[in-house]
Design a protein around this motif. Sequence first.
Motif, PDB file in Angstrom:
ATOM      1  N   THR A  96       0.579  -1.570   0.194  1.00 54.51           N
ATOM      2  CA  THR A  96      -0.114  -0.200   0.026  1.00 54.51           C
ATOM      3  C   THR A  96       0.856   1.394  -0.267  1.00 54.51           C
ATOM      4  N   LEU A  97       1.896   1.073   1.151  1.00 53.31           N
ATOM      5  CA  LEU A  97       2.703   2.606   1.336  1.00 53.31           C
ATOM      6  C   LEU A  97       3.023   2.329  -0.243  1.00 53.31           C
ATOM      7  N   ILE A  98       3.992   1.444  -0.893  1.00 54.92           N
ATOM      8  CA  ILE A  98       4.781   1.288  -2.219  1.00 54.92           C
ATOM      9  C   ILE A  98       3.629   2.120  -3.246  1.00 54.92           C
ATOM     10  N   LYS A  99       2.731   1.696  -3.583  1.00 57.27           N
ATOM     11  CA  LYS A  99       1.496   1.914  -4.324  1.00 57.27           C
ATOM     12  C   LYS A  99       0.897   3.759  -3.950  1.00 57.27           C
ATOM     13  N   LEU A 100       1.438   4.888  -3.163  1.00 52.28           N
ATOM     14  CA  LEU A 100       1.131   5.571  -2.881  1.00 52.28           C
ATOM     15  C   LEU A 100       2.319   6.143  -3.146  1.00 52.28           C
ATOM     16  N   ILE A 101       3.255   5.488  -3.012  1.00 58.07           N
ATOM     17  CA  ILE A 101       4.615   6.378  -3.359  1.00 58.07           C
ATOM     18  C   ILE A 101       5.023   6.401  -4.943  1.00 58.07           C
ATOM     19  N   THR A 102       4.739   6.063  -5.133  1.00 59.09           N
ATOM     20  CA  THR A 102       4.261   5.595  -6.613  1.00 59.09           C
ATOM     21  C   THR A 102       3.194   6.380  -7.857  1.00 59.09           C
ATOM     22  N   GLY A 103       2.032   6.101  -7.244  1.00 61.22           N
ATOM     23  CA  GLY A 103       1.525   6.863  -7.275  1.00 61.22           C
ATOM     24  C   GLY A 103      -0.308   6.730  -8.453  1.00 61.22           C
ATOM     25  N   ILE A 104       0.271   5.542  -7.934  1.00 60.63           N
ATOM     26  CA  ILE A 104      -0.943   4.604  -7.925  1.00 60.63           C
ATOM     27  C   ILE A 104      -2.277   4.365  -7.624  1.00 60.63           C
ATOM     28  N   GLU A 105      -1.816   4.482  -6.533  1.00 61.35           N
ATOM     29  CA  GLU A 105      -3.154   5.241  -5.079  1.00 61.35           C
ATOM     30  C   GLU A 105      -2.381   6.992  -4.842  1.00 61.35           C
ATOM     31  N   GLN A 106      -3.693   7.472  -4.633  1.00 66.00           N
ATOM     32  CA  GLN A 106      -3.478   8.544  -3.923  1.00 66.00           C
ATOM     33  C   GLN A 106      -3.874   8.235  -2.316  1.00 66.00           C
ATOM     34  N   TYR A 143      10.301   1.223 -11.292  1.00 65.80           N
ATOM     35  CA  TYR A 143       9.385   1.064 -10.556  1.00 65.80           C
ATOM     36  C   TYR A 143       9.057  -1.013 -10.732  1.00 65.80           C
ATOM     37  N   MET A 144       9.604  -1.935 -10.208  1.00 59.80           N
ATOM     38  CA  MET A 144       9.098  -3.641  -9.977  1.00 59.80           C
ATOM     39  C   MET A 144       8.145  -3.155  -9.146  1.00 59.80           C
ATOM     40  N   PRO A 145       6.736  -3.780  -9.857  1.00 60.20           N
ATOM     41  CA  PRO A 145       5.668  -4.068  -9.075  1.00 60.20           C
ATOM     42  C   PRO A 145       5.539  -5.833  -8.656  1.00 60.20           C
ATOM     43  N   ASP A 146       4.973  -6.207  -7.583  1.00 60.55           N
ATOM     44  CA  ASP A 146       4.625  -7.388  -7.105  1.00 60.55           C
ATOM     45  C   ASP A 146       4.983  -8.461  -7.890  1.00 60.55           C
ATOM     46  N   HIS A 147       3.642  -8.986  -8.736  1.00 59.05           N
ATOM     47  CA  HIS A 147       3.797  -8.626 -10.373  1.00 59.05           C
ATOM     48  C   HIS A 147       3.215  -8.105 -11.522  1.00 59.05           C
ATOM     49  N   MET A 148       4.003  -8.779 -12.635  1.00 57.57           N
ATOM     50  CA  MET A 148       3.425  -8.225 -14.512  1.00 57.57           C
ATOM     51  C   MET A 148       2.969  -9.127 -15.143  1.00 57.57           C
ATOM     52  N   GLN A 192      12.528  -5.243 -17.136  1.00 57.30           N
ATOM     53  CA  GLN A 192      11.677  -3.621 -17.576  1.00 57.30           C
ATOM     54  C   GLN A 192      11.834  -2.160 -16.754  1.00 57.30           C
ATOM     55  N   CYS A 193      12.324  -2.859 -14.918  1.00 52.90           N
ATOM     56  CA  CYS A 193      12.511  -1.499 -14.694  1.00 52.90           C
ATOM     57  C   CYS A 193      14.223  -1.249 -15.182  1.00 52.90           C
ATOM     58  N   LEU A 194      15.225  -1.906 -14.780  1.00 54.59           N
ATOM     59  CA  LEU A 194      16.185  -1.353 -15.263  1.00 54.59           C
ATOM     60  C   LEU A 194      16.862  -1.387 -16.222  1.00 54.59           C
ATOM     61  N   LEU A 195      15.658  -1.059 -17.711  1.00 55.44           N
ATOM     62  CA  LEU A 195      15.879  -0.671 -18.260  1.00 55.44           C
ATOM     63  C   LEU A 195      16.004   0.975 -18.080  1.00 55.44           C
ATOM     64  N   SER A 196      15.405   1.235 -16.835  1.00 55.39           N
ATOM     65  CA  SER A 196      15.827   3.203 -16.866  1.00 55.39           C
ATOM     66  C   SER A 196      17.153   3.391 -16.051  1.00 55.39           C
ATOM     67  N   ASP A 197      17.839   4.796 -16.286  1.00 57.88           N
ATOM     68  CA  ASP A 197      18.815   5.518 -15.531  1.00 57.88           C
ATOM     69  C   ASP A 197      18.329   6.346 -14.592  1.00 57.88           C
ATOM     70  N   VAL A 198      17.456   6.019 -13.382  1.00 58.90           N
ATOM     71  CA  VAL A 198      17.234   6.731 -12.454  1.00 58.90           C
ATOM     72  C   VAL A 198      17.653   6.825 -11.480  1.00 58.90           C
ATOM     73  N   ASP A 199      17.349   8.152 -10.261  1.00 58.39           N
ATOM     74  CA  ASP A 199      18.260   8.164  -9.317  1.00 58.39           C
ATOM     75  C   ASP A 199      17.230   7.186  -7.244  1.00 58.39           C
ATOM     76  N   TYR A 229      14.754   3.593  -7.243  1.00 58.78           N
ATOM     77  CA  TYR A 229      14.759   2.508  -7.490  1.00 58.78           C
ATOM     78  C   TYR A 229      14.038   1.947  -6.280  1.00 58.78           C
ATOM     79  N   ILE A 230      12.651   1.247  -7.116  1.00 58.35           N
ATOM     80  CA  ILE A 230      11.427   0.996  -6.167  1.00 58.35           C
ATOM     81  C   ILE A 230      10.828   0.079  -6.563  1.00 58.35           C
TER      82      ILE A 230
END
Length: 241
Positions: free
Chosen positions: A47-57, A75-80, A138-145, A147-148
């Motif tokens: 739940t906290l991760i979904k709030l951080i990533t903006g999936i939920e408000q 972001y790597m969700p728990d499943h895709m 799919q998460c590692l393709l991004s070069d970001v500061d 990673y979640i």
Amino acid sequence: MGGSTILTIDGVSKSYKNRCVLHPVYLYIARGECVVLCGANGAGKSTLIKLITGIEQPTAGTISFSTEKKKRFAYMPDHMNFPKELTPLEITSYYGKFLNTSMVTIEATLKKVGLWEERHQKVGSFSKGMSQRLNLAQCLLSDVDLYIFDEPTNGLDPYWVIQFKQLIRELRNNGKTILLSSHIMRDVVEIADRVAIMFQGEVKAYGTLPDIYRTYRCRTLEDVFLSLHVNPKNEPFVTHV
């Protein structure tokens, strides 16, 4: 560990109708560290991760990022649920177009997660572990500061759990910040700079493992969680920068 804060979670809570599933959370994530949200299933980690990533408000509170890159996090969700008729190469190439990722990077990423040899194999034939490694790719393709990762080792065999932990160390050594959730105690102990202990929708403790052990007068994370089940009203504490 890093110095400045890259992510601030200020009084964030979540309720559905009249039921509170996440009590106010106050956390900071410093640059260059690995922070693990640790707790049993249903503790509030996802739940906290979904709030951080903006999936939920959030129902209340604010979440703020401080990052130099335009894309704030990967972001790597728990499943895709990837399309079963597509291949790893097709899927990563699709994501790569949006990220302006080169084919060299796509190839290197698939090799990193052990799927280069299976790049033309349809995902519908994949095991759970292979699908989870594609999710990681799919998460590692991004070069970001930042990673979640949400329960990233679910479905991975022991070899790839070890490889994932090594990957986390490499990201951190390259100055990246990692936030991940896990209910597997050994994962937490081996890779975390700091740990947020979550229990029944609350952050009960946040700090280094020695901090937490001293607070609960325990020697292991297993003992901490046993203590929480016996005495769930333990007051949370926060360590400061």
